[in-house]
Structures are given as structure tokens and as C-alpha cells.
Design an enzyme around this catalytic site. Structure first.
Site, PDB file in Angstrom:
ATOM      1  N   ASN A 208       0.815  -1.069   0.153  1.00 38.66           N
ATOM      2  CA  ASN A 208      -0.131  -0.025   0.129  1.00 38.66           C
ATOM      3  C   ASN A 208       0.965   1.094  -0.028  1.00 38.66           C
ATOM      4  O   ASN A 208       2.119   1.306   0.041  1.00 38.66           O
ATOM      5  CB  ASN A 208      -0.801   0.078   1.279  1.00 38.66           C
ATOM      6  CG  ASN A 208      -0.033  -0.104   2.517  1.00 38.66           C
ATOM      7  OD1 ASN A 208       0.641   0.752   2.799  1.00 38.66           O
ATOM      8  ND2 ASN A 208      -0.256  -1.200   3.114  1.00 38.66           N
ATOM      9  N   PHE A 332      -3.573   2.724  15.014  1.00 38.74           N
ATOM     10  CA  PHE A 332      -3.884   3.726  14.167  1.00 38.74           C
ATOM     11  C   PHE A 332      -5.317   3.371  13.541  1.00 38.74           C
ATOM     12  O   PHE A 332      -5.318   2.179  13.301  1.00 38.74           O
ATOM     13  CB  PHE A 332      -2.671   3.922  13.352  1.00 38.74           C
ATOM     14  CG  PHE A 332      -1.786   5.118  13.744  1.00 38.74           C
ATOM     15  CD1 PHE A 332      -1.021   5.118  14.925  1.00 38.74           C
ATOM     16  CD2 PHE A 332      -1.916   6.491  13.222  1.00 38.74           C
ATOM     17  CE1 PHE A 332      -0.202   5.938  15.348  1.00 38.74           C
ATOM     18  CE2 PHE A 332      -0.935   7.406  13.619  1.00 38.74           C
ATOM     19  CZ  PHE A 332      -0.177   7.142  14.719  1.00 38.74           C
ATOM     20  N   LYS A 350     -10.592  -3.810  18.715  1.00 37.61           N
ATOM     21  CA  LYS A 350      -9.535  -4.208  18.688  1.00 37.61           C
ATOM     22  C   LYS A 350      -8.936  -4.134  20.146  1.00 37.61           C
ATOM     23  O   LYS A 350      -7.965  -4.715  20.505  1.00 37.61           O
ATOM     24  CB  LYS A 350      -8.626  -3.359  17.948  1.00 37.61           C
ATOM     25  CG  LYS A 350      -8.954  -3.193  16.462  1.00 37.61           C
ATOM     26  CD  LYS A 350      -7.832  -3.272  15.387  1.00 37.61           C
ATOM     27  CE  LYS A 350      -8.251  -3.184  14.136  1.00 37.61           C
ATOM     28  NZ  LYS A 350      -7.288  -3.713  12.890  1.00 37.61           N
TER      29      LYS A 350
HETATM   30  N1  CTP Z   1      -3.408  -3.781  11.957  1.00 37.16           N
HETATM   31  C1  CTP Z   1      -3.023  -4.760  12.402  1.00 37.16           C
HETATM   32  N2  CTP Z   1      -3.057  -6.044  11.728  1.00 37.16           N
HETATM   33  C2  CTP Z   1      -3.604  -5.953  10.717  1.00 37.16           C
HETATM   34  C3  CTP Z   1      -4.433  -5.040  10.248  1.00 37.16           C
HETATM   35  C4  CTP Z   1      -4.373  -3.653  10.777  1.00 37.16           C
HETATM   36  O1  CTP Z   1      -2.164  -4.959  13.569  1.00 37.16           O
HETATM   37  N3  CTP Z   1      -3.698  -7.168  10.112  1.00 37.16           N
HETATM   38  C5  CTP Z   1      -3.547  -2.648  12.838  1.00 37.16           C
HETATM   39  C6  CTP Z   1      -2.844  -1.326  12.157  1.00 37.16           C
HETATM   40  O2  CTP Z   1      -1.406  -1.200  12.419  1.00 37.16           O
HETATM   41  C7  CTP Z   1      -3.634  -0.271  13.067  1.00 37.16           C
HETATM   42  C8  CTP Z   1      -5.110  -0.839  13.076  1.00 37.16           C
HETATM   43  O3  CTP Z   1      -4.888  -2.110  13.197  1.00 37.16           O
HETATM   44  O4  CTP Z   1      -2.907   0.339  14.054  1.00 37.16           O
HETATM   45  C9  CTP Z   1      -5.909  -0.222  12.306  1.00 37.16           C
HETATM   46  O5  CTP Z   1      -5.643  -0.661  10.864  1.00 37.16           O
HETATM   47  P1  CTP Z   1      -6.579  -0.257   9.764  1.00 37.16           P
HETATM   48  O6  CTP Z   1      -5.939  -0.588   8.443  1.00 37.16           O
HETATM   49  O7  CTP Z   1      -7.228   1.200   9.904  1.00 37.16           O
HETATM   50  O8  CTP Z   1      -7.851  -1.183   9.896  1.00 37.16           O
HETATM   51  P2  CTP Z   1      -8.049  -2.572   9.752  1.00 37.16           P
HETATM   52  O9  CTP Z   1      -8.225  -3.163  10.916  1.00 37.16           O
HETATM   53  O10 CTP Z   1      -7.242  -3.307   8.745  1.00 37.16           O
HETATM   54  O11 CTP Z   1      -9.753  -2.332   8.911  1.00 37.16           O
HETATM   55  P3  CTP Z   1     -10.126  -1.884   7.733  1.00 37.16           P
HETATM   56  O12 CTP Z   1      -8.974  -2.029   6.606  1.00 37.16           O
HETATM   57  O13 CTP Z   1     -11.211  -2.486   7.219  1.00 37.16           O
HETATM   58  O14 CTP Z   1     -10.517  -0.510   7.752  1.00 37.16           O
END
Ligand code: CTP
Length: 404
Positions: A208, A332, A350
């Protein structure tokens, strides 16, 4: 103001070198011990005797004039609390940015592990040069503080940006660094940054646009405030603190969990991929005659959620013991719509202590920008909005907020 502080000034060969005589006096008046290193070219503009008299210390020029059992560049680097390179020429900036150590000054910078202030001064054409600007970006990314040159009439006769910034500004910035409260000393911060890289075959991956800048700013600030910092990142970066390079979400998860027991704070600023390829080919996949190509993806583990589970288990296994260490967990939340609504849902799903919500749809903040605007959500339901500011300023406020 600077009693007991050791300041190392590096002077390079530019006309503004003469101004540094006054800067030495300013530091000395405040009680600092000042040592000066010059590049050989700097001595075309200012004499060794002047610098020696003003600093009341021997001036370093030659790399191999060893005064004691330690090589000169190591003893200079060990002794100082901060290094100020002013004026910094395009030549020295280029060398420092590329790890070249061909004189005492550049060798000292290379060995230096404390704050470095760089105040460039040069002709405006040189300052605008793409290579010089790339080098400046490299130094800034490595955590050095760049005091941008000012606009005005330059010694070469032209008008433009290139004049050494005011000595007051350099002095104030030095004081700011040296007076910074090290209130995070003894605290261990584990911070993740950057987008994870999920392989498809031996040559392709999905990822990404995350630049890792916010996570790196948090790590820089925590380090400057005295914390013991471990940065777990997919970004190639050089820092004076510990860095663990990872690629995939799985690598990141193992690295973060290995640090869990030692951490006081874990900040998950990384953009972790939600999915990875189900099967990773160990060779390059060949193009076929078909018009479409599909990769099957499976869900990645949620690292942040897993940390909350580790924390809950650690706390419940130690009921009755008061000395249990459980890190404060900060997540985040990157959203392109319904920021606060989604953030509220995420913090409860979370289970983290804080969630930093940012709107990645805006062009003036977020992913690869140097600026951000965030809302901090706490698990008790309260919120704090931080208006648009540089990622360093936002990082400072986040750390102040989560520090208990
Ligand atoms: N995160 C994580 N592990 C994942 C996905 C996300 O630890 N597999 C953590 C990120 O580092 C961040 C938080 O979760 O601190 C939120 O990440 P975000 O991308 O906003 O949310 P997602 O849980 O991925 O949900 P979505 O993509 O549906 O918004």
C-alpha cells in the site's frame, strides 16, 4: 542556560564561516563547553587561532592527529551532547548524506549518535539543485534537524534562498534540543511503521502507499525524549536507535510479539495488509493466454488485536501480583470515510488503549505527506482532536498524551 553541556561545532568552507565566531560566543556566554572542528576549506574563511581563542579549546582539523588512545573522530563524537554543522556547504551535505568520511568533520558526523543540527548556506542555485535537495531530504529522514537557509542578498552577489539562517535561530534550536526533558528515559517504546509487503511470487508483491513517516516521526520523538526505541518497519531507514526490518504482516507480527514482554508502549502505526496471497509461488509466474489473472487471498492475522489478547492473558495469569508489566497499546485507524464512527467501532473491536484516527482521503495530510491531522480516541470514550501540523508535532502531542 547551557551549563555543563558540550557542543561540537562543525564549520565547513563557506563565506558564512565568519559568522560562527559569534555563535561560539553565544554558546560560551550560556556556560557551554564548545569544541570546534573545521574542514580544511573552512580555514580559508576563518582562522584556527580565532576559533581556538573563542572556544578556549583546541580546534580539530586533521583526522589522524591522535591526541589520546582513542581515534580523534570517536573522542569528539563521545564527548559532545549535540553537533551543530554551520555553515554546511553542498559538498559536506553531499558527503554526510552518502556516508563519505574523508576528513575529521565528516568522520565525526558518521560516528555521531546524538542530535545533529545542520544549517546550510550556499548560492541559491546550488541550494535549489535537485541533488542537493535529495541529500537534504536524506539527512532529514535520518533524523537530523535542518535549519533551512533564508532568502536575501548572498555573498556571491545574487538574491535568493541560500543565506545562513539567523544565529539566534540556531542558538534557540540548540537550547531546545539540550533542554528537552528526557522524561521517557527508562521507557521502552516499540513502534511499527510502513506498509507491509505481501509476496505473490518470487518477483511480485502487493503493498500500500504508506510511507511510514508518521511511525518514524513517533520513533524519532520518543528517542529524543529519552526512550529506548525499537522501530519495526518495512521502510529502509537509518536511525540512531534499534531498527528491525520486516516485510510481511507475518514477519511484523513475530517481531512485535517478540518485544511484547519488554515494552512499556507499543504503537502500531504500520499499515498492515489485511490479506496475503494464499499460495506464494517460489518462481516467477508466467503470463498465460487468458485475459484475466486471479490470486486468491487469505486473511492476515490482526497484530493489534492479538496484542490486546496477549495483554489480557498476561494480566489474568498474574492476578494478585502487582509487578506485572503490561504495555500501553496504541493503534492507528486509517479511514477514507466516516472517520470517527469507524474509529469508535475499531477501538472497541481491537481493544487498544488509544486509537489515532486519521483521514487518508485528504491530499494535504496522511499517507506520504509530511503533515497530519488526527483525533486521539481513548478507551474510556473520550476524544482529542489535533489540528493539522507537521508529523513531528503530531507525534510529540501523541506521545505526551499517551505518556502516563
Ligand atoms: N492492524 C494490524 N493487523 C492487521 C491490520 C491492521 O495490527 N492485520 C492494525 C494497524 O497497524 C492499525 C490498526 O490495526 O494500528 C487499524 O488498521 P486499519 O488499516 O485502519 O484497520 P483494519 O483493521 O485493517 O480495518 P479496515 O481495513 O477494514 O479499515
Amino acid at each position: 542556560m547551557l551549563d555543563g553541556k558540550n557542543i561540537l561545532i562543525g564549520i565547513t568552507g563557506g563565506i558564512a564561516a565568519y559568522k560562527i565566531c559569534e555563535l561560539i560566543r553565544m554558546y560560551k556566554r550560556s556556560g557551554a563547553n564548545v569544541r570546534v572542528i573545521c574542514t580544511p576549506n573552512a580555514l580559508n574563511f576563518v582562522t584556527k587561532l580565532t576559533l581556538q581563542n573563542l572556544s578556549q579549546n583546541e580546534v580539530g582539523i586533521e583526522e589522524f592527529s591522535i591526541s589520546d588512545f582513542k581515534p580523534e573522530h570517536i573522542s569528539f563524537a563521545d564527548e559532545a551532547d549535540i553537533m551543530v554543522i554551520a555553515p554546511a556547504t553542498a559538498n559536506t551535505i553531499g558527503k554526510v548524506a552518502n556516508g563519505i568520511c574523508d576528513n575529521l568533520l565528516t568522520s565525526v558526523v558518521c560516528a555521531f549518535r546524538k542530535p545533529i543540527i545542520i544549517a546550510p548556506a550556499m548560492n541559491c542555485g546550488m541550494w535549489e539543485n535537485i541533488f542537493v535537495q535529495n541529500n537534504i531530504d536524506k539527512l532529514s529522514a535520518a533524523g537530523m534537524c535542518i535549519m533551512e537557509p533564508e532568502e536575501g542578498f548572498l555573498a556571491c552577489g545574487s538574491n535568493g534562498v541560500g543565506r545562513l539562517c539567523s544565529l539566534d535561530k540556531i542558538y534557540e534550536k540548540t537550547v531546545e534540543f539540550l533542554k528537552q526533558k528526557k522524561y521517557l528515559s527508562g521507557k521502552k517504546f516499540v513502534i511499527t511503521a510502513g506498509g507491509t509487503i505481501e509476496a505473490i511470487d518470487s518477483v511480485r508483491y502487493i503493498s500500500n502507499y504508506s510511507s511510514g513517516k508518521m511511525g518514524i516521526a513517533l520513533a524519532d520523538i520518543a528517542f529524543e525524549m529519552g526512550a529506548d526505541v525499537t522501530l519495526i518497519t518495512t521502510v529502509d531507514t537509518e536511525k540512531p536507535y534499534r531498527i528491525i526490518r520486516v516485510k510481511s504482516a507475518f514477519d511484523m507480527k513475530s517481531a512485535v510479539e517478540a518485544e511484547f514482554d519488554k515494552a512499556d508502549y507499543i504503537i502500531m502505526a504500520a499499515a498492515v495488509a489485511d490479506y496475503r496471497a494464499k499460495n506464494i509461488a517460489d518462481h516467477k509466474l508466467k503470463k498465460t493466454d487468458a485475459e484475466t489473472f486471479s490470486v486468491e487471498f487469505v486473511k492476515n492475522p490482526d497484530i493489534l488485536k492479538g496484542l490486546f489478547e496477549l495483554k489480557t492473558n498476561a494480566l489474568s495469569n498474574c492476578s494478585g501480583q502487582s509487578a506485572i508489566k503490561s504495555p500501553i497499546i496504541v493503534g492507528f485507524c486509517a479511514e477514507s470515510e466516516n472517520l470517527i464512527e469507524n474509529a469508535k467501532e475499531k477501538i472497541s473491536k481491537k481493544g487498544c488503549d488509544y486509537l489515532i484516527a486519521n483521514d487518508i482521503s485528504r491530499k494535504d495530510i496522511g499517507f506520504s505527506s509530511d503533515y497530519n491531522e488526527v483525533t486521539i480516541l481513548k478507551k474510556d470514550g473520550t476524544m482529542k482532536h489535533l489540528p493539522r501540523a507537521s508529523k513531528r508535532e503530531i507525534a510529540t502531542k501523541i506521545i505526551e498524551e499517551i505518556y502516563e
